[in-house]
Every structure is written in structure tokens, then in C-alpha cells.
Design a protein around this motif. Structure first.
Motif, short mmCIF file in Angstrom:
data_model
loop_
_atom_site.label_atom_id
_atom_site.label_comp_id
_atom_site.label_asym_id
_atom_site.label_seq_id
_atom_site.Cartn_x
_atom_site.Cartn_y
_atom_site.Cartn_z
N HIS A 175 -27.73 14.05 15.33
CA HIS A 175 -26.97 13.80 15.15
C HIS A 175 -26.36 14.26 13.61
O HIS A 175 -25.06 14.58 13.57
N GLY A 176 -26.82 13.69 12.81
CA GLY A 176 -26.38 14.14 11.53
C GLY A 176 -26.11 13.33 10.81
O GLY A 176 -26.04 12.92 9.44
N ASP A 177 -25.68 11.89 11.10
CA ASP A 177 -25.52 11.01 10.35
C ASP A 177 -25.39 9.56 10.84
O ASP A 177 -24.47 9.00 11.63
N TYR A 178 -27.17 9.29 11.68
CA TYR A 178 -27.24 8.58 12.16
C TYR A 178 -26.74 6.58 12.21
O TYR A 178 -28.30 5.75 11.42
N CYS A 179 -25.71 6.28 11.85
CA CYS A 179 -25.49 4.58 11.47
C CYS A 179 -24.87 4.20 12.66
O CYS A 179 -24.30 4.82 13.20
N PHE A 180 -24.82 2.88 12.71
CA PHE A 180 -24.45 1.80 13.35
C PHE A 180 -23.01 2.17 14.53
O PHE A 180 -23.07 1.78 15.31
N ASP A 181 -21.76 2.47 13.08
CA ASP A 181 -21.33 2.64 13.16
C ASP A 181 -19.99 3.75 13.80
O ASP A 181 -19.75 4.02 14.05
N ASN A 182 -21.98 4.96 14.29
CA ASN A 182 -21.67 6.06 14.63
C ASN A 182 -21.93 5.88 16.42
O ASN A 182 -21.57 7.34 16.97
N LEU A 183 -22.28 4.79 16.83
CA LEU A 183 -22.16 4.63 18.07
C LEU A 183 -21.48 3.48 19.56
O LEU A 183 -21.34 2.48 18.47
N ILE A 184 -21.08 3.92 20.04
CA ILE A 184 -20.42 3.39 20.98
C ILE A 184 -21.04 2.65 21.69
O ILE A 184 -21.35 3.11 22.37
N PHE A 185 -21.23 1.22 22.67
CA PHE A 185 -21.89 0.74 23.39
C PHE A 185 -20.42 0.30 24.28
O PHE A 185 -19.38 -0.62 23.42
N ASP A 186 -20.86 -0.76 25.10
CA ASP A 186 -20.02 -1.00 25.70
C ASP A 186 -20.50 -2.04 27.28
O ASP A 186 -21.05 -1.22 27.89
N ASN A 187 -20.89 -3.39 26.83
CA ASN A 187 -21.18 -4.13 27.83
C ASN A 187 -23.05 -3.62 27.92
O ASN A 187 -23.73 -3.37 28.84
N HIS A 188 -23.18 -3.46 26.45
CA HIS A 188 -24.83 -3.11 26.49
C HIS A 188 -24.75 -2.23 26.71
O HIS A 188 -26.88 -1.52 26.56
N ASN A 189 -24.38 -0.77 27.23
CA ASN A 189 -24.72 0.38 28.18
C ASN A 189 -24.45 1.61 26.54
O ASN A 189 -22.52 1.19 26.07
N LEU A 190 -25.05 2.22 26.66
CA LEU A 190 -24.35 3.27 25.82
C LEU A 190 -23.04 4.00 26.39
O LEU A 190 -23.01 4.89 27.73
N SER A 191 -21.61 3.72 25.89
CA SER A 191 -20.75 4.74 25.51
C SER A 191 -20.57 6.51 24.92
O SER A 191 -19.67 6.70 25.99
N GLY A 192 -21.00 5.93 23.94
CA GLY A 192 -21.38 8.08 23.31
C GLY A 192 -21.61 7.65 21.87
O GLY A 192 -21.27 6.24 21.31
N PHE A 193 -21.76 8.98 21.42
CA PHE A 193 -22.25 9.42 20.33
C PHE A 193 -20.69 10.04 19.17
O PHE A 193 -20.24 10.11 20.62
N ILE A 194 -20.22 9.40 18.28
CA ILE A 194 -19.22 9.86 17.60
C ILE A 194 -19.26 10.21 16.14
O ILE A 194 -20.39 10.63 15.87
#
Length: 262
Positions: free
Chosen positions: A186-205
Motif C-alpha cells: 500500500h505504501g501508507d498503511y494507516c487506519f484512515d486509508n482503509l474504508i469499511f462498511d458494515n464490518h466488511n472491507l469496502s476498499g483501499f484508498i
């Protein structure tokens, strides 16, 4: 803030009736806008000055295209470079950042999802079409940032606060790894660069720093972020869920230190 005429002209090529709203967050080098259509569909527009010394939006664009269909990421609408700036428009992922859930779900569940998501990314089969992040080039960029006074040395990790900037760079070179475990990072693997929706991974940003390099680039930043936000023992849970029996402490120290220069 209103968008400029040239940005509006670009959006008009892809959207009919729409509104734009400036939003906060994301890369410190980019302006962010939410584009909302009459069909209530929403998109994210990033605008950034083009520079040979910054991570450009073109890297986000290339990485999103490579990851599309492999792991969840935003869908690209367009990428354009206009005069001295770039535009990247993509779909807006549904959900919230993993950081948003800190006080809403159990800490151990957050760490598990953090580790599972990284393992998913690192398990991708890499090929010669993926962007490569050369470590020597990144070290050269660190040197440039140091010489150019671009680093905020008031916000260092505690273990680095007793060193001068030059001493930190010398230390960085002295602990540079000699072997690499190449994966797509990812290169900047921080908590705010992962999107979750209803406990499911929505995507990497925000994946402009991503590409093929040593997996410890991501592992080190994950460890740092866990230490900064949670109890130290949560790091062991991260290792276990990721599947790391014998973490390389030297690499973790190196990549955390390297990130101080950015």
C-alpha cells in the motif's frame, strides 16, 4: 471553495447535472472535492499541483488500475494532467475509515481487520505491469527532503527524538536491509486509508506510495500506528493474524525511520 473553470470543463465531459463540495482529509498535497450527481451518485475529485518532488496523482491512478478486480478499490472515472496540476476522479467508496471505528467496536476486532486486509493485499500475485517502488530512489528522496528543509522534526517517534536530522539519516543508512520480500504494498498503511462498511472491507484508498517493494514497508507502518493508538500487546495480535511468526525487528525499525523523512 468554487472549482476553477478548467476543472469544471473537465468534469462537464463526464457528468451532466452535478454539484461539487470541498471536503477535508486525504493527502496534504491535494485538494479534495465530492462530486454529487442528480442520481445521488458520489465521486471523489482530487486536485494536486504537479511536482517532480511529490507523490503524484498519476501513481494513485496507475495503482488503482492495477488493483482493480483484484482487491476492492475505487473505480477510476478519469485522470488528467492540465498545465501545472493533475486531476483524479474516482467513485466514492461506501463506509467509514477504520479509524472511525476506534471507539465503536472492540480493539482486537480492529486489529484483526487491519491485519487481514494487509494480508489480502500482500497475497496478490505480482507481475511486471505493477508500479515498482525502488528503495534506493526513496532513500534519495529522503535525502532531498532533509536537504530542502521539508521535514517536520517536531513530530518524530519517541525513539528518534534525541537524534539530530543528520544523525537520523546516517542511522537510516546503517540499518538499511540487504534482502527484500517483494509484494504489492500500500505504501501508507494507516487506519484512515482503509474504508469499511458494515464490518466488511469496502476498499483501499490513498495508494500513491504503493507498488512492488518489501512487505515490511507496510508492516512497519502498521506496527507504528498500532503502538501509537493502542496497547503494545495489540502488535502481537496483528503479527498472529497476519501470519508473521518471526517479525524482522531491524526492518521494522528501518521502515519506521525512513517514513520520518516524508
Amino acid at each position: 471553495m468554487d472549482i476553477s473553470k478548467d476543472v469544471k470543463n473537465q468534469l462537464d465531459k463526464y457528468f451532466g447535472n452535478y454539484t461539487t463540495t470541498q471536503i477535508s482529509g486525504g493527502s496534504t498535497n491535494a485538494e479534495l472535492f465530492r462530486v454529487t450527481t442528480d442520481e445521488s451518485k458520489s465521486f471523489i475529485l482530487k486536485k494536486q499541483i504537479y511536482s517532480n518532488h511529490n507523490v503524484n496523482l498519476k501513481y494513485d491512478y496507475q495503482n488503482y488500475l492495477w488493483l482493480d478486480g483484484k482487491v476492492p478499490v475505487p473505480k477510476i472515472i478519469f485522470y488528467e494532467q492540465l498545465s501545472d496540476f493533475e486531476l483524479l476522479c474516482m467513485t466514492e467508496l461506501q463506509g467509514k475509515t477504520l479509524e472511525y471505528y476506534f471507539d465503536k467496536i472492540e480493539t482486537e476486532e480492529i486489529i484483526k481487520q487491519y491485519a487481514i486486509s494487509l494480508k489480502k493485499l500482500h497475497s496478490l500475485k505480482i507481475d511486471n505491469t505493477a508500479l515498482v517502488q525502488h528503495l534506493d530512489l526513496k532513500i534519495s528522496k529522503a535525502r532531498f527532503n532533509l536537504d530542502s528543509g521539508l521535514i517536520d522534526f517536531t513530530d518524530l517517534q519517541p525513539e528518534n527524538q534525541t537524534y539530530s536530522p543528520e544523525e537520523l539519516f546516517v542511522k537510516l543508512l546503517s540499518i538499511k536491509p540487504s534482502d527484500y520480500e517483494l509484494v504489492f504494498t500500500h505504501g501508507d498503511y494507516c487506519f484512515d486509508n482503509l474504508i469499511f462498511d458494515n464490518h466488511n472491507l469496502s476498499g483501499f484508498i490513498d495508494i500513491g506510495n504503493g507498488g512492488i517493494t518489501d512487505k515490511y514497508q507496510d508492516i512497519a507502518l502498521a506496527v507504528r500506528n498500532i503502538r501509537d493508538n493502542f496497547r503494545p500487546e495489540m502488535v502481537d495480535i496483528f503479527y498472529k493474524v497476519y501470519g508473521l511468526d518471526k517479525p524482522n525487528k531491524n526492518k521494522i525499525e528501518f521502515y519506521i525511520l525512513l517514513d520520518e523523512f516524508f
